[in-house]
Design a protein around this motif. Structure first.
Motif, short mmCIF file in Angstrom:
data_model
loop_
_atom_site.label_atom_id
_atom_site.label_comp_id
_atom_site.label_asym_id
_atom_site.label_seq_id
_atom_site.Cartn_x
_atom_site.Cartn_y
_atom_site.Cartn_z
N PHE A 1 -87.24 43.11 42.53
CA PHE A 1 -86.04 43.17 41.70
C PHE A 1 -85.18 41.91 41.83
O PHE A 1 -84.21 41.76 41.10
CB PHE A 1 -85.20 44.39 42.07
CG PHE A 1 -85.72 45.66 41.48
CD1 PHE A 1 -85.29 46.09 40.24
CD2 PHE A 1 -86.66 46.42 42.16
CE1 PHE A 1 -85.77 47.26 39.69
CE2 PHE A 1 -87.16 47.59 41.61
CZ PHE A 1 -86.71 48.01 40.37
N PRO B 1 -92.66 41.52 38.93
CA PRO B 1 -91.22 41.25 38.85
C PRO B 1 -90.54 42.20 37.87
O PRO B 1 -91.11 42.57 36.85
CB PRO B 1 -91.16 39.82 38.31
CG PRO B 1 -92.41 39.66 37.53
CD PRO B 1 -93.43 40.61 38.10
N VAL B 2 -89.32 42.60 38.21
CA VAL B 2 -88.50 43.43 37.32
C VAL B 2 -87.17 42.72 37.16
O VAL B 2 -86.41 42.62 38.11
CB VAL B 2 -88.28 44.83 37.90
CG1 VAL B 2 -87.44 45.67 36.94
CG2 VAL B 2 -89.60 45.53 38.20
N ASP B 3 -86.93 42.17 35.97
CA ASP B 3 -85.68 41.44 35.74
C ASP B 3 -84.99 42.08 34.54
O ASP B 3 -85.37 41.88 33.40
CB ASP B 3 -85.99 39.98 35.47
CG ASP B 3 -84.71 39.15 35.33
OD1 ASP B 3 -83.64 39.75 35.11
OD2 ASP B 3 -84.79 37.93 35.43
N LEU B 4 -83.95 42.86 34.83
CA LEU B 4 -83.28 43.59 33.77
C LEU B 4 -82.61 42.66 32.77
O LEU B 4 -82.52 42.99 31.59
CB LEU B 4 -82.26 44.56 34.36
CG LEU B 4 -82.91 45.67 35.19
CD1 LEU B 4 -81.85 46.57 35.80
CD2 LEU B 4 -83.87 46.47 34.34
N ALA B 5 -82.18 41.48 33.22
CA ALA B 5 -81.56 40.54 32.29
C ALA B 5 -82.57 40.12 31.23
O ALA B 5 -82.22 39.92 30.06
CB ALA B 5 -81.02 39.34 33.04
N VAL B 6 -83.84 40.00 31.61
CA VAL B 6 -84.87 39.65 30.63
C VAL B 6 -84.99 40.74 29.56
O VAL B 6 -85.07 40.43 28.37
CB VAL B 6 -86.24 39.43 31.32
CG1 VAL B 6 -87.34 39.30 30.29
CG2 VAL B 6 -86.20 38.19 32.19
N GLN B 7 -84.96 41.98 29.99
CA GLN B 7 -85.05 43.08 29.02
C GLN B 7 -83.84 43.07 28.09
O GLN B 7 -83.96 43.34 26.89
CB GLN B 7 -85.12 44.43 29.74
CG GLN B 7 -85.89 44.42 31.03
CD GLN B 7 -87.35 44.69 30.85
OE1 GLN B 7 -87.99 44.07 30.00
NE2 GLN B 7 -87.87 45.59 31.66
N LEU B 8 -82.67 42.75 28.66
CA LEU B 8 -81.48 42.67 27.83
C LEU B 8 -81.57 41.51 26.84
O LEU B 8 -81.14 41.63 25.70
CB LEU B 8 -80.22 42.54 28.70
CG LEU B 8 -79.73 43.83 29.33
CD1 LEU B 8 -78.64 43.56 30.36
CD2 LEU B 8 -79.19 44.78 28.25
N PRO C 1 -84.17 38.13 41.31
CA PRO C 1 -84.51 37.15 40.28
C PRO C 1 -84.99 35.83 40.86
O PRO C 1 -84.37 34.79 40.66
CB PRO C 1 -83.20 36.99 39.51
CG PRO C 1 -82.13 37.32 40.48
CD PRO C 1 -82.72 38.28 41.48
#
Lengths: 173, 173
Positions: free
Chosen positions: A134, A149-156, A136
């Motif tokens: 999680f 990798p899990v990047d919530l900003a990328v999904q946003l 970045p």
DNA sequence: GTGTGTGAAAGTCTTCACAGCT
DNA sequence: AGCTGTGAAGACTTTCACACAC
């Protein structure tokens, strides 16, 4: 997804149905579980018990999908000994021994970006085979260690791109 | 990624460099930000203030990437009025008016799966254009609404598959 | 008839190779 | 020399169409 697509994809993994009959679903699920590696329950170590780590420890949905947090670690003395989702937080000094004892293979890394690399290396030394990251940052670990990798900003960003594009097509606000 | 890959991908979005010279990075970043829609800050509504919702409200990394939670909603009376990450939780009854007043376009949906669909429809009625969906359900909303699903169990399955496959190649434990 | 598995065709994406610019 | 933009070639994926099984 088209029917042809599904058939093709399944074809890469083997033969799952009988021509003329169809798919016997319970059997198919079992065999696919084996392919995915979720025919057994995977134990998880959660490293970094910030608000995200706590959310993950409490999340009940994992077990239904074959994943179970069994250990949690943090550096902060104020958190050590506390329980979240039934798991007691341990100090980082116990990370290696606990992971080895319980033979944990997967870890969730939810520590600040600044220390992520260092902690990830500790996990590898302890015998972890896969890390859900999680933080970045690029971990660059030995090749045989799996990292997702899990990047919530990328999904946003994906979302904002889609909304932007839709808006350009028909700007009806 | 290969250099050719990067050049091709950029080519789809326009011309970013000068042959023989290179890329003038600050300008390129600006233009790409515009393509992604992150040249402006996007306000976010967080709906469902469980442990995941709280983690997202507290997460400081969003702002750096152009996203800012500005409102939070929950159904539980015990949470309403409380502050997380500087945002005060409002009751669901204020969802529509707040979203309209603040002209919020993006929402993070972190409610239990059972109510996700219903809440998502309320968001659409309130004027939301894009939803980051943490609930493990298919929302099936009007086509012009962008939805990006986030299912951590899927990421864990990917990890377990990778570890399984690596293990089959060289079972050295 | 219904439905799977699978070659062949169509379509898409990636890599190569090089023209053209500094 | 060093670097980007881009058509052409190659690799890969998806769709089509149909043989074969019940």
């Amino acid at each position: 997804m088209s029917a042809a697509q599904v058939r093709k994809d399944l074809g890469y993994l083997g033969q799952f149905g009988r021509p003329g009959v169809g798919y016997y679903v319970p059997d198919m699920v079992k065999r696919l579980r084996k392919v995915f590696g979720t025919d057994k329950v995977w134990d998880l170590a959660v490293v970094g018990v910030g608000s995200l780590g706590r959310a993950l420890l409490r999340y009940k949905g994992f077990l239904k999908r074959g994943f179970r947090p069994v250990a949690a670690f943090d550096i902060a003395k104020s958190k050590i000994g506390k329980r979240f989702g039934g798991i007691t937080v341990q100090p980082m000094s116990q990370l290696e021994s606990t992971i080895k004892d319980k033979q944990i293979k997967l870890a969730i890394l939810s520590v600040p970006a600044a220390v992520a690399k260092e902690v990830a290396e500790k996990l590898v030394d302890a015998g972890i085979k896969g890390i859900l990251n999680f933080a970045p940052v690029n971990l660059s670990l030995p090749e045989q260690i799996a990292v997702v990798p899990v990047d919530l900003a990328v999904q946003l960003e994906q979302l904002s791109y889609m909304v932007n594009a839709a808006d350009k097509r028909s700007p009806n606000r």
